[in-house]
Design a protein around this motif. Sequence first.
Motif, PDB file in Angstrom:
ATOM      1  N   TRP A  10      17.126   6.939   7.740  1.00  0.00           N
ATOM      2  CA  TRP A  10      16.240   5.964   8.385  1.00  0.00           C
ATOM      3  C   TRP A  10      15.196   6.749   9.164  1.00  0.00           C
ATOM      4  O   TRP A  10      15.511   7.441  10.112  1.00  0.00           O
ATOM      5  CB  TRP A  10      17.063   5.078   9.329  1.00  0.00           C
ATOM      6  CG  TRP A  10      16.313   3.996  10.039  1.00  0.00           C
ATOM      7  CD1 TRP A  10      15.419   4.136  11.051  1.00  0.00           C
ATOM      8  CD2 TRP A  10      16.419   2.587   9.790  1.00  0.00           C
ATOM      9  NE1 TRP A  10      14.948   2.924  11.458  1.00  0.00           N
ATOM     10  CE2 TRP A  10      15.551   1.939  10.703  1.00  0.00           C
ATOM     11  CE3 TRP A  10      17.160   1.821   8.904  1.00  0.00           C
ATOM     12  CZ2 TRP A  10      15.398   0.552  10.757  1.00  0.00           C
ATOM     13  CZ3 TRP A  10      17.006   0.440   8.953  1.00  0.00           C
ATOM     14  CH2 TRP A  10      16.143  -0.183   9.869  1.00  0.00           C
ATOM     15  N   GLY A  11      13.924   6.677   8.691  1.00  0.00           N
ATOM     16  CA  GLY A  11      12.884   7.406   9.404  1.00  0.00           C
ATOM     17  C   GLY A  11      11.744   7.806   8.493  1.00  0.00           C
ATOM     18  O   GLY A  11      11.421   7.133   7.512  1.00  0.00           O
ATOM     19  N   THR A  37       3.279   3.721   3.134  1.00  0.00           N
ATOM     20  CA  THR A  37       4.086   4.924   2.912  1.00  0.00           C
ATOM     21  C   THR A  37       3.465   5.751   1.792  1.00  0.00           C
ATOM     22  O   THR A  37       2.981   5.212   0.789  1.00  0.00           O
ATOM     23  CB  THR A  37       5.527   4.544   2.541  1.00  0.00           C
ATOM     24  OG1 THR A  37       6.106   3.823   3.631  1.00  0.00           O
ATOM     25  CG2 THR A  37       6.372   5.785   2.265  1.00  0.00           C
ATOM     26  N   MET A  38       3.496   7.085   1.948  1.00  0.00           N
ATOM     27  CA  MET A  38       2.995   7.994   0.923  1.00  0.00           C
ATOM     28  C   MET A  38       4.128   8.906   0.460  1.00  0.00           C
ATOM     29  O   MET A  38       4.777   9.554   1.281  1.00  0.00           O
ATOM     30  CB  MET A  38       1.846   8.850   1.463  1.00  0.00           C
ATOM     31  CG  MET A  38       0.640   8.065   1.926  1.00  0.00           C
ATOM     32  SD  MET A  38      -0.770   9.124   2.330  1.00  0.00           S
ATOM     33  CE  MET A  38      -0.098  10.094   3.687  1.00  0.00           C
ATOM     34  N   PHE A  39       4.371   8.935  -0.863  1.00  0.00           N
ATOM     35  CA  PHE A  39       5.378   9.822  -1.436  1.00  0.00           C
ATOM     36  C   PHE A  39       4.690  10.928  -2.231  1.00  0.00           C
ATOM     37  O   PHE A  39       3.826  10.655  -3.069  1.00  0.00           O
ATOM     38  CB  PHE A  39       6.330   9.055  -2.354  1.00  0.00           C
ATOM     39  CG  PHE A  39       7.253   8.105  -1.647  1.00  0.00           C
ATOM     40  CD1 PHE A  39       8.235   8.586  -0.789  1.00  0.00           C
ATOM     41  CD2 PHE A  39       7.153   6.731  -1.838  1.00  0.00           C
ATOM     42  CE1 PHE A  39       9.108   7.725  -0.142  1.00  0.00           C
ATOM     43  CE2 PHE A  39       8.012   5.851  -1.197  1.00  0.00           C
ATOM     44  CZ  PHE A  39       8.992   6.350  -0.340  1.00  0.00           C
ATOM     45  N   ASP A  47       0.804  -1.228   0.000  1.00  0.00           N
ATOM     46  CA  ASP A  47       0.000   0.000   0.000  1.00  0.00           C
ATOM     47  C   ASP A  47       0.833   1.272   0.000  1.00  0.00           C
ATOM     48  O   ASP A  47       0.348   2.339   0.389  1.00  0.00           O
ATOM     49  CB  ASP A  47      -0.987   0.018   1.174  1.00  0.00           C
ATOM     50  CG  ASP A  47      -2.110  -0.985   0.968  1.00  0.00           C
ATOM     51  OD1 ASP A  47      -2.620  -1.076  -0.161  1.00  0.00           O
ATOM     52  OD2 ASP A  47      -2.471  -1.679   1.945  1.00  0.00           O
ATOM     53  N   THR A  48       2.085   1.185  -0.421  1.00  0.00           N
ATOM     54  CA  THR A  48       2.859   2.400  -0.692  1.00  0.00           C
ATOM     55  C   THR A  48       2.284   3.061  -1.937  1.00  0.00           C
ATOM     56  O   THR A  48       1.999   2.392  -2.936  1.00  0.00           O
ATOM     57  CB  THR A  48       4.344   2.064  -0.908  1.00  0.00           C
ATOM     58  OG1 THR A  48       4.904   1.604   0.319  1.00  0.00           O
ATOM     59  CG2 THR A  48       5.123   3.283  -1.399  1.00  0.00           C
ATOM     60  N   ASN A  49       2.113   4.381  -1.892  1.00  0.00           N
ATOM     61  CA  ASN A  49       1.555   5.123  -3.015  1.00  0.00           C
ATOM     62  C   ASN A  49       2.435   6.311  -3.365  1.00  0.00           C
ATOM     63  O   ASN A  49       2.958   6.994  -2.477  1.00  0.00           O
ATOM     64  CB  ASN A  49       0.149   5.626  -2.691  1.00  0.00           C
ATOM     65  CG  ASN A  49      -0.883   4.514  -2.698  1.00  0.00           C
ATOM     66  OD1 ASN A  49      -1.303   4.049  -3.749  1.00  0.00           O
ATOM     67  ND2 ASN A  49      -1.290   4.080  -1.508  1.00  0.00           N
ATOM     68  N   ALA A 103       3.712   7.663   9.462  1.00  0.00           N
ATOM     69  CA  ALA A 103       2.484   8.197   8.881  1.00  0.00           C
ATOM     70  C   ALA A 103       2.752   9.540   8.207  1.00  0.00           C
ATOM     71  O   ALA A 103       3.682  10.256   8.566  1.00  0.00           O
ATOM     72  CB  ALA A 103       1.426   8.362   9.968  1.00  0.00           C
ATOM     73  N   GLY A 104       1.927   9.889   7.221  1.00  0.00           N
ATOM     74  CA  GLY A 104       2.054  11.178   6.553  1.00  0.00           C
ATOM     75  C   GLY A 104       3.133  11.178   5.480  1.00  0.00           C
ATOM     76  O   GLY A 104       3.849  10.189   5.279  1.00  0.00           O
TER      77      GLY A 104
END
Length: 413
Positions: free
Chosen positions: A359-360, A330-332, A287-289, A347-348
């Motif tokens: 890393w983070g 993750t959202m890019f 579900d990374t977008n 999140a975010g």
Amino acid sequence: MGRIGPVFIFEDEKYENFLPLVWLRPVFDLRVGILTIFEKWYKKLGEIEGVFLRSYLSKLVKEMYPEIRVNEGIRPGTKVLLINGRTLPPEDISVFDDVEEETLFVSNKGEVVAFYGYFDEYEGIIDTGRLREKEVKELRIDVEVLNYLWDTIKINGEEIIKDFNMIGNSGIHAPISQKVALLGNEIFVAEGVRLYPNVVIDAEEGPVYIDKNVTVLPNAFLKGPLYVGEGSIIKVGAKIYEDVSIGPVCKVGGEVEATIIHSYSNKQHDGFLGHSYVGTWVNIGADTNTSDLRNNYGSVKIIFKGERFDTGMQFLGSMIGDHTKSGINTMFNTGTIVGVFSNIFDAGFPPKFIPSFSWGGRHGFVTHELEKAIATARRVMKRRKVELSTNYEEVIRKVFELTQKERDEAGVS
């Protein structure tokens, strides 16, 4: 062909415009279309004598291409053809035939494409300004010179079509179930391919090239122009739209559009990946977008060399360096650049520029410890029966040093 003299491909001063995807490879090893830039030139010319590139990559590239010369001086008094590694070969390669006098080949935009003549000195990368200083005959030719990493995304569909026609393979060379739908004529299916029932391959608007030993699981939709590299797996129900290049040994699912995945990377799960470039040994979590279009439909701006830069592209997703991992959900944001060996979660939206070895996530980054990063890379590569060689490890350690400044400037602790 009637070309005179040995051929060398070189990196020039603009290699930095292709970071982070070229921290661990030369510019001419970037995949655009079906082939890498080096492979395109090799197929067109039939032989490459050697390459010039950043010195820290020399041993690794020699390992990759053992039969060519790497950063070795040209024999004095020998006329050679030096080709800029950012240049895609012209369709008509005869422009280099039977050149007798020293010549500087430039694009219609005035960019240095190649030089034919005497060039005894070298310093790894070759500054194109040094070639212009020779004050020789100048010949303009119709050719594409890449200036930025995102140029590869912009022209990838066109390059798939050109490569498909240049390679010349055609036909179905593996058993096909009657429940597989083939639309259009420009479809190549190589030996060892397995297409499960209810797969749809749509080549009505561009060719589809499926390389050896690819597996396409049930209910996947593949639309051309498209390349799927040797040994890759397309997951159940995947939606692979036009202008996508998936290199060898990848696992891809979910929704993908106008994207290059270099090789040995996974995007197995649901989530959208669009107008992006993904390096090697990348794992994109479930579900990374990636956003590839701004809400106001304006051109996408990125953080480039520490400054905001307008790409002029309406659609641009993420550029993700080798060995980087994203956590689930993750959202890019549009135009995000992620360095090598980074681990992104939280999140975010994370920042639009994430330094290498970070890393983070949105709430801050620490340095991905070098020894742990190398240990993870060794485990990941071993699963695909690839050894992390001594030369590769030396390059990783060098890149960790070279990227320290970007971590410091971004406040990575």
